[in-house]
Write an enzyme that holds these catalytic residues in place. Sequence first.
Site, PDB file in Angstrom:
ATOM      1  N   ASP A   7     -10.022 -79.794  -2.646  1.00 12.08           N
ATOM      2  CA  ASP A   7     -10.584 -80.608  -3.724  1.00 12.08           C
ATOM      3  C   ASP A   7     -12.095 -80.694  -3.525  1.00 12.08           C
ATOM      4  O   ASP A   7     -12.609 -80.382  -2.449  1.00 12.08           O
ATOM      5  CB  ASP A   7      -9.953 -82.012  -3.676  1.00 12.08           C
ATOM      6  N   SER A   8     -12.767 -81.195  -4.555  1.00 16.65           N
ATOM      7  CA  SER A   8     -14.206 -81.408  -4.452  1.00 16.65           C
ATOM      8  C   SER A   8     -14.546 -82.536  -3.469  1.00 16.65           C
ATOM      9  O   SER A   8     -15.678 -82.647  -3.035  1.00 16.65           O
ATOM     10  CB  SER A   8     -14.750 -81.746  -5.831  1.00 16.65           C
TER      11      SER A   8
ATOM     12  N   CYS B 282      -7.866 -80.137  -7.284  1.00 19.56           N
ATOM     13  CA  CYS B 282      -8.962 -80.635  -8.127  1.00 19.56           C
ATOM     14  C   CYS B 282      -8.824 -80.069  -9.539  1.00 19.56           C
ATOM     15  O   CYS B 282      -8.796 -78.850  -9.728  1.00 19.56           O
ATOM     16  CB  CYS B 282     -10.281 -80.188  -7.513  1.00 19.56           C
TER      17      CYS B 282
ATOM     18  N   GLU C 242     -13.761 -94.805  -6.890  1.00 19.61           N
ATOM     19  CA  GLU C 242     -14.292 -94.710  -5.518  1.00 19.61           C
ATOM     20  C   GLU C 242     -14.806 -96.066  -5.050  1.00 19.61           C
ATOM     21  O   GLU C 242     -14.793 -96.375  -3.860  1.00 19.61           O
ATOM     22  CB  GLU C 242     -15.379 -93.641  -5.444  1.00 19.61           C
TER      23      GLU C 242
ATOM     24  N   CYS D 125      -7.332 -85.841 -13.675  1.00 21.46           N
ATOM     25  CA  CYS D 125      -8.374 -85.896 -12.645  1.00 21.46           C
ATOM     26  C   CYS D 125      -7.741 -86.520 -11.403  1.00 21.46           C
ATOM     27  O   CYS D 125      -6.916 -87.442 -11.526  1.00 21.46           O
ATOM     28  CB  CYS D 125      -9.540 -86.745 -13.152  1.00 21.46           C
TER      29      CYS D 125
ATOM     30  N   HIS E 163      -8.618 -88.616  -9.373  1.00 26.15           N
ATOM     31  CA  HIS E 163      -8.823 -90.055  -9.152  1.00 26.15           C
ATOM     32  C   HIS E 163      -7.949 -90.942 -10.041  1.00 26.15           C
ATOM     33  O   HIS E 163      -7.723 -92.103  -9.727  1.00 26.15           O
ATOM     34  CB  HIS E 163     -10.288 -90.416  -9.411  1.00 26.15           C
TER      35      HIS E 163
HETATM   36  N1  DGL Z   1     -11.650 -83.835  -8.145  1.00 31.12           N
HETATM   37  C1  DGL Z   1     -12.279 -83.922  -9.447  1.00 31.12           C
HETATM   38  C2  DGL Z   1     -11.227 -83.623 -10.527  1.00 31.12           C
HETATM   39  O1  DGL Z   1     -10.035 -83.732 -10.319  1.00 31.12           O
HETATM   40  C3  DGL Z   1     -12.929 -85.271  -9.672  1.00 31.12           C
HETATM   41  C4  DGL Z   1     -14.149 -85.519  -8.823  1.00 31.12           C
HETATM   42  C5  DGL Z   1     -15.287 -84.555  -9.138  1.00 31.12           C
HETATM   43  O2  DGL Z   1     -15.886 -84.661 -10.227  1.00 31.12           O
HETATM   44  O3  DGL Z   1     -15.564 -83.706  -8.306  1.00 31.12           O
HETATM   45  O4  DGL Z   1     -11.586 -83.270 -11.618  1.00 31.12           O
END
Ligand code: DGL
Length: 271
Positions: free
Chosen positions: A15-16, A78, A158, A190, A192
Amino acid sequence: MSSSALAQRPIGVFDSGVGGLTVVRALMERLPNENIVYFGDTARVPYGVKSRSTIETFTAQIVEFLMQNEVKALVIACNTIAAVAGQRVRQMAGAMPVLDVIAAGAEAALATSRNHHIGIIATSTTVNSNAYARAIHAHNPQARVQSQACPLLVPLVEEGWLDHEVTRLTVREYLKPLLAEDIDTLVLGCTHYPLLKPLVKQEAPRLQLVDSATTTAEAAAQALAAAGLLNPDPAPADYRFYVSDIPLRFQTIGERFLGRSLEQIEMMRLG
Ligand code: DGL
């Protein structure tokens, strides 16, 4: 190599940043025998506002790292990476199974929706890529898809404001255009957003919610079984977490996503 040795290798999840731990959590629950190596690019998060070419470059570095760790399968946790760099990942992976949150989320949305009118909430890059609509239309060209970028939600999650008035009003505002349509299903597109499920449910009680973390874990279970890659070893699973930076409050935020204590974290700079 024997097929059992191959099956004992870990699943690579990436993931990012920390958000992909929602997918790790779902994988731990669905596939408790599986070893997992996680990479979160915490030094370069967020990806959701970056360009396709930057995301592709970062993604290639992550995949290279996970392949050096001898993973047996890759899970793109992600949504933003899946939206713009999924093809690049599959090219690099060759014959290795690659699962991603968008493919799994799109299929689950179609299975859930009765009127085939589906809403998507996601980052700006994911929405602009149109990846969810493409994935849904590949299965059902008649389905209608309404998308809404929600860039403010990642920082609110977050911050831990999961049941906060500011988050509630923000969610309400973002959902307005979607609720004006006759969608019956909403994809939390997403990493989150699964943490906002209770709040979204209160704001949109008549919608079915699709949580891409659980649907991806289910898709991974099916893909590993089909490839004969389920780990036969009953020993407790091994979890390793790599991140490109350990920012302030990382532990607290990470544990919120993972739903348990976060151990074995190592820092690994890429690129
Ligand atoms: N992990 C990203 C997503 O699922 C969200 C956080 C980011 O913008 O890097 O889109």
